[in-house]
Write a protein that holds these residues in place. Sequence first.
Motif: not given
Length: 469
Positions: A102-120
């Motif tokens: 799960y990834i989110s980007l800010d307005n400069q396309n920098k990674i602002g949030g990252l979540l890695i877990k078993p896929y459901e």
Amino acid sequence: MLRLILVLIAFVATTPLNAQPENYKTAIDQLQTDYNSESYEQIFNCFSPQMQQALSIEKTKQFFTNLFASVGKMKTKEFINDEEGTGAIYRAKFERAVLGVYISLDNQNKIGGLLIKPYEEETSNDNRTTNALTAYPKAIAQTIFGKAKAFPTNTQLSIAIIDHGMTKYYGIVKENDSIKAAENQAKVFEIGSITKVFTSTVLASLATANKLKLTDTINAYFPFAFKNNIQLCFESLANHTSGLPRLPVNLDLSNETNPYKSYNKDDLEDYLKTYLKLENDRSKTYSYSNLGAGLLGYTLGLTQKTNFQDLLQKEVFDKYKMTNSYTGSNDLNKTLIKGLDKNGYEVPNWDFDVLFGGGGILSTTEDLAKFANAQFDPKNKELSLTRIPTFTINDQMKIGLGWHILKSETGNAWYWHNGGTGGYSSSMVLDTENKFAVIVLSNVSAFNPKMKNIDNLCFELAKKLNKNE
């Protein structure tokens, strides 16, 4: 669970994504390349400043080293869907596991949030769900059923449809694989970020009463200088052009079930004095900010030498006779519909302190219908002020004070906001020219993978009204 950092916890959707956005494709491709080559420092360099502050380079290296040792290289990744405008979900196949990224980007396309877990993998019992909404008009029943059947047992939706002064309520509950009618227009739900419209309405009320100006800076109401003498004005907090980040860096997100409860006045003041940093060029960039809306509410209270919750009661709830709208969930007893997590289990309500203005209101569709009907009366100058465009986001969307202003298929302006918390999702849209509105409240978690159905239901019902014009 393998975890880096919480995904954004309260949000507003922009335009729903039907395909993988190019900037996210670039980001996930780069993440895969750097991860597989064990270039963990390069991954850290792709983080936003806030992400880097929350997760040091040492912790980043340690995490990815452990991940690589556990699951091996990332072989393939598949775009699944968007996270309602806040990011994207990928199903990633590693050498020894399938994980969700799960990834989110800010307005400069920098990674602002990252979540890695078993896929459901999503499981569905849609085919076993029965439509028992026989008392409702067939078209309405089919539309509601189509969007609600994927939600867990005990889900409730409370819907108000307003058309030229006439309000009709449609409530549903999912029980025993059946969608049934329920009379719940007087039941209380968290409305999440729709609160921001009310916070901006208080601002507009004070502005029309000449108690402040939209262009005034908030700095004068604080007994200290903001870091780097950054100046912030009321309007920029209401229309998300202040340059503030989505959340303050000193907000502790470890309490997932009640993330805003412990963030208080001292924390906010410490942020303004010590951590304040603008992410974007002020007044030139729209960047949705829960922090900005919370700061706006708190400051409005300061301007009137009271707290924001009392000011909200006086300026909005009392004025529009919203007698079943609340600033906290205590003592609501049986009137409160319990929030559910994505699997249908009850979760605690969210409590807000100093950032209340960003998402703290609880209300009913009856009360929100009163507020929507008040929008159609031109005598309510403060409501008209909130709907005046203050910034153009793109060809299809502008923003006023709180309201997002969308261009409908027929070219009319639709005023819209939604909300999401740990146990609830909501959506509200109105057309003042044609005098109709749709309100949807639910106990569907913002983290439910089908949460977007709440917005989709709201817009589909609005389109039916629009076609009748």
